[in-house]
Design a protein around this motif. Structure first.
Motif, PDB file in Angstrom:
ATOM      1  N   LEU A   1       3.396   2.782   8.299  1.00 17.09           N
ATOM      2  CA  LEU A   1       3.990   3.519   7.187  1.00 17.09           C
ATOM      3  C   LEU A   1       5.442   3.873   7.480  1.00 17.09           C
ATOM      4  O   LEU A   1       6.339   3.628   6.668  1.00 17.09           O
ATOM      5  N   PHE A   2       5.705   4.405   8.662  1.00 12.59           N
ATOM      6  CA  PHE A   2       7.067   4.819   9.008  1.00 12.59           C
ATOM      7  C   PHE A   2       7.961   3.624   9.320  1.00 12.59           C
ATOM      8  O   PHE A   2       9.161   3.654   9.033  1.00 12.59           O
ATOM      9  N   ALA A   3       7.395   2.557   9.905  1.00 13.82           N
ATOM     10  CA  ALA A   3       8.196   1.357  10.183  1.00 13.82           C
ATOM     11  C   ALA A   3       8.658   0.706   8.878  1.00 13.82           C
ATOM     12  O   ALA A   3       9.831   0.331   8.724  1.00 13.82           O
ATOM     13  N   GLY A   4       7.740   0.577   7.924  1.00 16.15           N
ATOM     14  CA  GLY A   4       8.112  -0.009   6.635  1.00 16.15           C
ATOM     15  C   GLY A   4       9.088   0.858   5.877  1.00 16.15           C
ATOM     16  O   GLY A   4      10.051   0.355   5.278  1.00 16.15           O
ATOM     17  N   GLN A   5       8.873   2.177   5.917  1.00 15.67           N
ATOM     18  CA  GLN A   5       9.788   3.095   5.234  1.00 15.67           C
ATOM     19  C   GLN A   5      11.188   3.021   5.852  1.00 15.67           C
ATOM     20  O   GLN A   5      12.195   3.157   5.147  1.00 15.67           O
ATOM     21  N   SER A   6      11.270   2.781   7.156  1.00 17.75           N
ATOM     22  CA  SER A   6      12.566   2.685   7.829  1.00 17.75           C
ATOM     23  C   SER A   6      13.352   1.462   7.348  1.00 17.75           C
ATOM     24  O   SER A   6      14.566   1.532   7.136  1.00 17.75           O
ATOM     25  N   LEU A   7      12.664   0.336   7.171  1.00 14.18           N
ATOM     26  CA  LEU A   7      13.343  -0.866   6.669  1.00 14.18           C
ATOM     27  C   LEU A   7      13.812  -0.665   5.230  1.00 14.18           C
ATOM     28  O   LEU A   7      14.913  -1.095   4.863  1.00 14.18           O
TER      29      LEU A   7
ATOM     30  N   ASN B   1       6.742  14.769   4.065  1.00 16.12           N
ATOM     31  CA  ASN B   1       8.128  15.030   3.656  1.00 16.12           C
ATOM     32  C   ASN B   1       9.114  14.219   4.484  1.00 16.12           C
ATOM     33  O   ASN B   1      10.190  13.845   4.000  1.00 16.12           O
ATOM     34  N   TRP B   2       8.757  13.929   5.740  1.00 10.03           N
ATOM     35  CA  TRP B   2       9.647  13.149   6.590  1.00 10.03           C
ATOM     36  C   TRP B   2       9.827  11.723   6.068  1.00 10.03           C
ATOM     37  O   TRP B   2      10.820  11.066   6.389  1.00 10.03           O
ATOM     38  N   LEU B   3       8.888  11.239   5.277  1.00  6.84           N
ATOM     39  CA  LEU B   3       9.056   9.910   4.684  1.00  6.84           C
ATOM     40  C   LEU B   3      10.245   9.893   3.720  1.00  6.84           C
ATOM     41  O   LEU B   3      10.912   8.868   3.572  1.00  6.84           O
ATOM     42  N   SER B   4      10.500  11.014   3.063  1.00  6.82           N
ATOM     43  CA  SER B   4      11.680  11.124   2.211  1.00  6.82           C
ATOM     44  C   SER B   4      12.928  11.403   3.033  1.00  6.82           C
ATOM     45  O   SER B   4      13.993  10.823   2.792  1.00  6.82           O
ATOM     46  N   VAL B   5      12.799  12.299   4.030  1.00  3.90           N
ATOM     47  CA  VAL B   5      13.940  12.636   4.874  1.00  3.90           C
ATOM     48  C   VAL B   5      14.405  11.415   5.664  1.00  3.90           C
ATOM     49  O   VAL B   5      15.594  11.260   5.954  1.00  3.90           O
ATOM     50  N   LEU B   6      13.449  10.520   5.998  1.00  8.11           N
ATOM     51  CA  LEU B   6      13.773   9.324   6.767  1.00  8.11           C
ATOM     52  C   LEU B   6      14.847   8.485   6.076  1.00  8.11           C
ATOM     53  O   LEU B   6      15.748   7.936   6.725  1.00  8.11           O
ATOM     54  N   TYR B   7      14.752   8.389   4.759  1.00  9.44           N
ATOM     55  CA  TYR B   7      15.781   7.669   3.989  1.00  9.44           C
ATOM     56  C   TYR B   7      17.157   8.274   4.234  1.00  9.44           C
ATOM     57  O   TYR B   7      18.148   7.563   4.375  1.00  9.44           O
TER      58      TYR B   7
ATOM     59  N   VAL C   1       6.177  -4.384   2.232  1.00  5.68           N
ATOM     60  CA  VAL C   1       4.995  -5.132   2.674  1.00  5.68           C
ATOM     61  C   VAL C   1       4.414  -4.500   3.941  1.00  5.68           C
ATOM     62  O   VAL C   1       3.200  -4.335   4.077  1.00  5.68           O
ATOM     63  N   ILE C   2       5.293  -4.128   4.871  1.00  5.27           N
ATOM     64  CA  ILE C   2       4.823  -3.480   6.100  1.00  5.27           C
ATOM     65  C   ILE C   2       4.153  -2.147   5.776  1.00  5.27           C
ATOM     66  O   ILE C   2       3.136  -1.777   6.392  1.00  5.27           O
ATOM     67  N   ARG C   3       4.692  -1.420   4.818  1.00  2.00           N
ATOM     68  CA  ARG C   3       4.076  -0.146   4.425  1.00  2.00           C
ATOM     69  C   ARG C   3       2.643  -0.337   3.968  1.00  2.00           C
ATOM     70  O   ARG C   3       1.786   0.530   4.188  1.00  2.00           O
ATOM     71  N   ALA C   4       2.371  -1.483   3.324  1.00  2.00           N
ATOM     72  CA  ALA C   4       1.018  -1.731   2.829  1.00  2.00           C
ATOM     73  C   ALA C   4       0.006  -1.846   3.959  1.00  2.00           C
ATOM     74  O   ALA C   4      -1.190  -1.592   3.762  1.00  2.00           O
ATOM     75  N   PHE C   5       0.475  -2.203   5.155  1.00  2.00           N
ATOM     76  CA  PHE C   5      -0.424  -2.292   6.306  1.00  2.00           C
ATOM     77  C   PHE C   5      -0.824  -0.912   6.834  1.00  2.00           C
ATOM     78  O   PHE C   5      -1.664  -0.818   7.726  1.00  2.00           O
ATOM     79  N   SER C   6      -0.221   0.131   6.326  1.00  2.00           N
ATOM     80  CA  SER C   6      -0.529   1.473   6.823  1.00  2.00           C
ATOM     81  C   SER C   6      -1.959   1.887   6.533  1.00  2.00           C
ATOM     82  O   SER C   6      -2.505   2.773   7.203  1.00  2.00           O
ATOM     83  N   ILE C   7      -2.583   1.258   5.521  1.00  2.00           N
ATOM     84  CA  ILE C   7      -3.962   1.626   5.183  1.00  2.00           C
ATOM     85  C   ILE C   7      -4.975   0.858   6.020  1.00  2.00           C
ATOM     86  O   ILE C   7      -6.158   1.172   6.012  1.00  2.00           O
ATOM     87  N   MET C   8      -4.536  -0.147   6.778  1.00  2.00           N
ATOM     88  CA  MET C   8      -5.454  -0.915   7.633  1.00  2.00           C
ATOM     89  C   MET C   8      -5.831  -0.097   8.858  1.00  2.00           C
ATOM     90  O   MET C   8      -4.989   0.608   9.439  1.00  2.00           O
ATOM     91  N   ASN C   9      -7.075  -0.181   9.243  1.00  2.00           N
ATOM     92  CA  ASN C   9      -7.605   0.523  10.412  1.00  2.00           C
ATOM     93  C   ASN C   9      -7.531   2.036  10.273  1.00  2.00           C
ATOM     94  O   ASN C   9      -7.742   2.754  11.244  1.00  2.00           O
ATOM     95  N   TYR C  10      -7.200   2.504   9.083  1.00  2.00           N
ATOM     96  CA  TYR C  10      -7.058   3.952   8.925  1.00  2.00           C
ATOM     97  C   TYR C  10      -8.328   4.722   9.273  1.00  2.00           C
ATOM     98  O   TYR C  10      -8.260   5.747   9.965  1.00  2.00           O
ATOM     99  N   PRO C  11      -9.518   4.256   8.819  1.00  2.00           N
ATOM    100  CA  PRO C  11     -10.721   5.040   9.153  1.00  2.00           C
ATOM    101  C   PRO C  11     -10.948   5.144  10.658  1.00  2.00           C
ATOM    102  O   PRO C  11     -11.550   6.092  11.132  1.00  2.00           O
TER     103      PRO C  11
END
Length: 479
Positions: A136-142, A74-80, A116-126
């Motif tokens: 994820l949060f850095a890209g959402q902030s931009l 939910n904070w991803l929406s609140v961040l906006y 584009v930065i948000r797309a990197f959120s899935i890297m190294n996830y496992p």
């Protein structure tokens, strides 16, 4: 350039004013490229909205995939909302000083880089979920930084590039591209994400419109303002310095009422869009049904906005239109709040969401035009921007209030919420509170809001309106 674009066009001469010996004439002209600018702003607005609500329709799957709590998603929406509050003031200054071209291009770059930065959120996830969450949060902030720049542009675009008889519909089209993006997110996210492993595909697909919009903005936008204004008010679009305009707005009682009331409306619609899936899944409704209701909310909002834009362009009844629609939206919210207390109420829920969108969303672009009318000659970016900032502030407050009003209950066998094995959250108090707040604000607005149409009166006084024939030059007396 102006002569090349309008070669072969006919001219119309406005009636000469009563002053004798008046020789100098002022020219008004419209340009076909205004539709390209409108298209770029629409694509940007649509893309940014999809990035905002990417995870809201699939919040439960996203929480499981990223191994975080539902509140974190939910904070991803609140961040906006949080970022756009301080940056919204910067955006209003930038729009009314640096100009429309600079604002659109900057927002396009921020929007693209963020997704584009948000797309990197899935890297190294496992191996390391913390790194993924950081991207994820850095890209959402931009993307959140880009939002006020994009949201504030429609009113300025309509004022600078469109004649007076097209301003409301141009503002409506560009403003309603934002809920169109929300519609896409509500439909596409649940369709793409049946389980957590589908999230990378969703992030990649949402990056495509952002990249295309950035390319079009950089390559296709060349002028800060049109070579020749389309109307008399366009020549005074930024007549007041930014801080002078702020002081004028703070002393403008009708504008303050408008900013508070429609800011509250924006905040409530923000909460509704971000939390709809969580509200409905508790009562056994599927993510698909939640997405469908979100889609109906927006589709009927777009339909209502289009019809309303055409109506007010001809009638100029801004105040009456906003008051009627605001009141009906409050009634629809009450029906929705009551129906969410029960299971198997699909038809009534769908109907209430449709009416809520039709009367609630549709009034937004009209309210932005009304803000310009009651605050003229303050710059359009400032007058519309402060209402949006008010909406973001109230959106944060209402989002936290609605979450605070929730009640933790045992696991419900009918619940379709993912990851609620330890219990689930009931939103009855929250939805009733939302309806009560909106109803109180609507009553306050209907009773206390009154204003003059300052921009329309100024244009009438100058005797300068643009010929309604497409792409024609108009010669008006300079008084």
């Amino acid at each position: 350039m102006a002569e090349e674009e309008t070669a072969g066009e006919s001219e119309a001469l406005l009636p000469t004013p009563a002053q004798p010996g008046l020789e100098k004439l002022r020219h008004f002209r419209t340009y076909k490229r205004r539709w390209f600018l409108l298209g770029v702003v629409c694509l940007l607005n649509c893309s940014n909205a999809t990035l905002w609500l990417t995870f809201a329709p699939v919040a439960d799957q996203a929480a499981v995939y990223f191994n975080v709590s539902l509140d974190t998603i939910n904070w991803l929406s609140v961040l906006y909302l949080l970022i756009s509050i301080p940056f919204g003031l910067v955006a209003t200054w930038l729009l009314d000083t640096a100009g429309l071209k600079c604002t659109i291009i900057l927002s396009a770059w921020l929007n693209m880089i963020g997704c584009v930065i948000r797309a990197f959120s899935i890297m190294n996830y496992p191996r390391n979920g913390i790194i993924g969450s950081f991207f994820l949060f850095a890209g959402q902030s931009l993307c959140a930084l880009a939002q006020p720049l994009i949201i504030f542009s429609p009113t300025k675009l309509a004022a600078l590039w469109f004649p007076d008889h097209q301003r409301a519909i141009a503002n409506t089209i560009s403003s309603m591209s934002n809920p169109l993006g929300m519609l896409i997110a509500n439909l596409v996210s649940p369709a793409l994400v049946s389980e957590g492993k589908d999230i990378p595909i969703m992030l990649g697909i949402y990056a495509i419109p952002a990249v295309v919009a950035c390319i079009l903005a950089v390559v296709g936008i060349h002028d800060k303002v049109p070579p020749t204004p389309p109307s008399a008010s366009a020549t005074n679009s930024t007549s007041q310095p930014f801080f002078t305009g702020l002081k004028m707005l703070m002393k403008n009682k009708p504008y303050i009422i408008l900013a508070i009331c429609f800011g509250a409306g924006i905040g409530i619609f923000t909460c509704f869009s971000a939390l709809l899936e969580q509200i409905l899944c508790v009562k056994g409704y599927s993510n698909f049904f939640a997405g469908l209701n979100g889609a109906l909310f927006i589709v009927f909002g777009l339909l209502g906005a289009f019809l309303l834009g055409l109506y007010v362009d001809r009638s100029r009844r801004f105040i009456e239109t906003t008051k009627i629609c605001f009141g009906l939206a409050a009634l629809a919210s009450i029906v929705f709040a009551v129906m969410t207390n029960f299971r198997n109420q699909t038809i009534l829920l769908a109907l209430s969401c449709s009416l809520f969108g039709f009367f609630g969303f549709s009034v937004y672009p009209v309210a932005m035009e009304l803000a310009v009318e009651c605050s003229f000659p303050v710059g359009e970016g400032t007058s519309s921007g402060l209402i949006f900032v008010s909406g973001q502030i109230q959106g944060v407050i209402m989002m936290k209030l609605m979450q605070a009003l929730t009640v933790q209950i045992p696991k419900d066998p009918f619940s379709t919420c993912a990851g609620d094995e330890g219990g689930t959250v009931d939103w009855i108090n929250s939805t009733l509170g939302m309806a009560g707040i909106l109803s109180a604000i609507a009553c306050f607005y209907v009773i206390f809001f009154h204003t003059d149409y300052r921009r329309l009166h100024a244009e009438a006084f100058n005797g300068s309106s643009v010929n309604k024939i497409e792409d024609k030059e108009v010669i008006a007396p300079e008084v």
